[in-house]
Design an enzyme around this catalytic site. Structure first.
Site, short mmCIF file in Angstrom:
data_model
loop_
_atom_site.label_atom_id
_atom_site.label_comp_id
_atom_site.label_asym_id
_atom_site.label_seq_id
_atom_site.Cartn_x
_atom_site.Cartn_y
_atom_site.Cartn_z
N GLU A 1 45.29 43.19 34.57
CA GLU A 1 44.78 41.83 34.45
C GLU A 1 44.26 41.49 33.05
O GLU A 1 43.06 41.23 32.85
CB GLU A 1 43.70 41.59 35.52
CG GLU A 1 44.27 41.74 36.92
CD GLU A 1 43.30 41.40 38.04
OE1 GLU A 1 42.10 41.18 37.76
OE2 GLU A 1 43.73 41.35 39.21
N GLU B 1 48.92 44.31 43.11
CA GLU B 1 47.67 44.09 43.84
C GLU B 1 47.85 42.91 44.78
O GLU B 1 48.35 41.86 44.39
CB GLU B 1 46.49 43.79 42.89
CG GLU B 1 45.85 45.01 42.27
CD GLU B 1 44.53 44.70 41.58
OE1 GLU B 1 43.85 43.73 42.01
OE2 GLU B 1 44.19 45.41 40.62
#
Length: 768
Positions: free
Chosen positions: A247, A497
């Site tokens: 991220e 994810e």
């Protein structure tokens, strides 16, 4: 050279028998974000700032415990592990000082993962940069290298850190993610990705802070890669690839006006400063700012508040002993003063913002910066550096490229970066469920469609009804996957994810054992994954020490599919007298003369043998471990909605998968494929069938051609039940019917008599 255990062919993964491999994965583990010694979950404050003297050896679990966890995950049908580790775990003691004890432990765990046949890819994980900025990832010394003082973050709100909150048990849910929009993260991510462009005075050891931080991070990852390679039996066999970084975030790069909240900033919660207000707070000035809450349709303004640091600064004081880590900071970079003031962005003498558009344009080209520009220029520059470091050690490594979350991917199609061993690895969470910690079966929002401007009004993005919600989740994942192909080229897509919060509805499930909301949410997410055309996923997350009181032990999150306060799903349950049938009875309604009918040839009356004993002993104990969780949220253990994530899936498919999916409510699995040549004796199509849903003596299958068997075996060290199917060439289909069961029930409720409404449904009652 031996053939690769897993290779990429266009948009698919292939095994050594040229079958398409579907990767069903799990993140292991969430508690790798914090140290083992001392054990420091995010709510613990003791020894927190002694960040140099820690150890992560023992994460995600000990070698002795690994057998229990790996065999459990194998039995649940997982084949892929996203191995979570942090930069801090490797290099916490200081720049260039690697923790070889942790490296040795990691290699031990990877070797055990090999024994269970897992594919593993390494995830250099971060959340809002570091534990010391409210998340996980980078070592403490990187915060000092950036000129910041982590001890001053609570007063200046440069970061909201769990253990510095007045009552960590009341730490607002999901507020940790707002740290991306606070000073510490905005400064460090700007420096990490674009320091040379926007902080040219930030020189340390003769390097700009951008190169200093990136070089240390990349070298730490390549050091681990080299140690894994030197182990001699892990490269390509178990460790198949590396992810770029978890991220990534742009910091302030591309902000057009520092005095306002950017329109693209969708997450606001609690006191929400503009970048300019964050800068003032960081220099000890008081600011009045808006406060926000998060509702079903996103954030909304709830009021305002005054934050007064009382002169305390988030920057290191001028008299700070900068010799602690052995670096030499350039004299042009002054401590005790905001780095942005030193670059003329504002005047501390009168608190005037001089260059509100300082980050709006690329200083080199003069071009306006948006997130897409940032991704293509600065993220990709980092990605190339990381890729080159890893492939210098692992030439055949699969590179999992993870661009900024929910942003447009980099434009790589047809360029030199469009390499054959790249995987697009986006993330996705149902934001309404995650932020509200509630499953709403009545309506949801097409967030991705809103971000891409597909609606004239946000009202049109609302999807009403559970069917529409499930389809909306599927369509969002499909759009993300297709966008990856459009921009990055023809590569596999793995959602690395995706997951749900378990502490929904104020922990109602923990008080009652009723996990029906979690089961519905988890099933909806898997419906989306199975229908979007992706090549697999890695569910977030497995945490071996999750409990009902503190969840995943990190920032109030509670997404682990396992908890010591719940009980794992039984392997082969007693489905109750009213639905238990013999194998012959369960197939009586089928036309045995039909070409589509094939009866299982597996023997259900196996004698006891050493092999059976081995299977039994290799299965993890399902006895209930208990924590010190208070009785009001720990005395009603359930199956933790396991029936929704322990689900059938293709393992290896001859030809190409056209579609596959599991109808949980009706317990029906379907698979459609297309192959030029039929399955061979040594290479059939293989499907994972969980025993809970598909007991061998109570399942039926319909196939378009060929024969099939169902057996439980201990291939790869883990005991699983699989269906093997030998079929003809061309388009083929498979349908397997298991046992329909009540969903989301607590222990002891599974075999209770159905309620009145259920009796009417089963008996065909009519309303008088």
């Amino acid at each position: 050279m031996a053939p690769l255990r897993l290779r990429i062919e266009g948009r698919t993964f292939r095994d050594t028998k040229n079958r398409e491999v579907t990767l069903r994965g799990i993140n292991v583990a969430g508690d790798a974000k914090f140290p083992t010694h001392p054990n420091l979950p995010s709510h613990e404050s003791d020894h927190f700032y002694d960040g140099d003297n820690v150890s992560f050896a023992g994460r995600p679990f000990s070698p002795d415990e690994a057998h229990t966890h790996f065999s459990r995950l194998k039995r649940w049908g997982y084949s892929l592990i996203r191995y979570v580790f942090t930069w801090e775990a490797i290099e916490h003691a200081g720049p260039g000082k690697y923790d070889e004890e942790w490296v040795k432990h990691t290699i031990q765990i990877l070797r055990l993962a090999k024994d269970y046949g897992f594919y593993v890819f390494m995830d250099p994980h971060q959340d809002v940069w570091s534990r010391f900025t409210g998340g996980s990832g980078a070592p403490m010394w990187t915060v000092y290298a950036a000129g910041l003082n982590p001890r001053a973050f609570p007063a200046t709100e440069a970061a909201w850190v769990h253990n510095t909150y007045p009552d960590p048990a009341e730490y607002p849910k999901m507020i940790w993610a707002t740290n991306y929009t606070r000073l510490a993260c905005q400064v460090i991510f700007t420096m990490f990705f674009a320091g040379k462009a926007f902080a040219p005075k930030a020189i340390i050891d003769g390097k700009n802070i951008q190169d200093y931080l990136q070089d240390h991070f990349v070298l730490a990852c390549s050091h681990l890669a080299l140690r894994i390679k030197e182990s001699g039996d892990l490269e390509n066999d178990v460790v198949i690839g590396w992810e770029s970084v978890n991220e990534p975030n742009r910091g302030l790069v591309g902000f057009q006006d520092l005095s306002i909240i950017p329109s693209e900033q969708k997450l606001q919660k609690g006191p929400s400063p503009t970048a300019w207000q964050a800068i003032l707070l960081g220099s000890g000035r008081s600011c009045e700012m808006d406060t926000w809450k998060f509702g079903g349709l996103g954030p909304y303004k709830s009021g305002s508040t005054l934050i007064d640091p009382k002169g305390e600064m988030a920057w290191l004081p001028a008299d700070y002993d900068d010799s602690r880590y052995g670096w030499k900071r350039d004299p042009g970079w002054k401590l005790g003063e905001c780095i942005w003031a030193q670059h003329g962005l504002w005047d501390p003498s009168n608190d005037t913002l001089l260059k509100k558009d300082y980050f709006a344009k690329d200083p080199e080209s003069g071009r306006k910066i948006d997130y897409e520009y940032f991704t293509n220029k600065w993220f990709m520059a980092y990605y190339r550096k990381h890729r080159e470091a890893i492939t210098s050690v692992y030439p055949d490594s699969v590179m999992f490229c993870q661009p900024p979350v929910m942003e447009i991917p980099p434009s790589l199609k047809g360029t030199v970066d469009d390499g054959p061993n790249m995987v697009f690895s986006p993330h996705f969470y149902d934001g309404v469920t995650l932020m509200m910690k509630k499953w709403n079966p009545y309506w949801n929002v097409d967030v991705f469609g809103l971000l891409r401007g597909r609606y004239l009004s946000p009202a049109f993005a609302i999807k009403v009804g559970e069917t529409a919600i499930r389809n909306c989740l599927r369509d969002q994942l499909t759009a993300i996957r297709r966008e990856g192909i459009e921009y990055m080229g023809n590569h596999p897509c793995i959602f690395t994810e995706i997951g749900i919060p378990y502490d929904m509805d104020d922990k109602y499930a923990y008080k009652t054992g009723d996990y029906s909301s979690q089961s519905a949410a988890m099933d909806a997410n898997h419906f989306a994954l199975e229908g979007c055309g992706a090549n697999g996923y890695a569910l977030w997350v497995y945490v071996a020490m999750n409990n009902h009181e503190w969840g995943d032990l990190w920032n109030g999150e509670d997404l682990s599919i396992f908890s010591i306060d719940d009980k794992p799903l039984p392997l082969a349950p007693n489905v109750g007298s009213r639905s238990q049938k013999s194998a012959s009875t369960s197939t009586a309604s089928l036309d045995r003369s039909s070409p589509s009918y094939s009866e299982s040839r597996s023997n259900n009356n196996l004698p006891v043998s050493p092999r059976d004993l081995k299977q039994t002993l290799s299965t993890p104990s399902l006895s209930l471990q208990r924590s010190a969780t208070p009785a009001n949220i720990g005395s009603n253990p359930g199956y933790r909605a396991a029936e929704a994530y322990v689900r059938p899936s293709p393992i290896a498919t001859v030809g190409n998968v056209l579609s596959s999916g599991f109808d949980l409510r009706n317990c029906i699995f379907t698979l459609a494929l297309d192959c030029q040549n039929g399955a061979t004796e040594d290479a059939p199509t293989e499907v994972f069938l969980p025993e809970y849903h598909f007991p061998r003596d109570n399942l039926t299958a319909e196939v378009s051609s060929g024969k099939w068997t169902v057996s439980v075996d201990d291939a790869d060290g883990g005991t699983i039940q699989r269906l093997r199917w030998w079929h003809d060439g061309g388009k083929q289909s498979l349908k397997v019917q298991g046992v329909k069961r009540r969903l989301g029930t607590s222990l002891g409720q599974e075999d209770e008599a159905p309620g009145y409404l259920e009796q009417c449904r089963q008996g065909g009652c009519t309303v008088m």
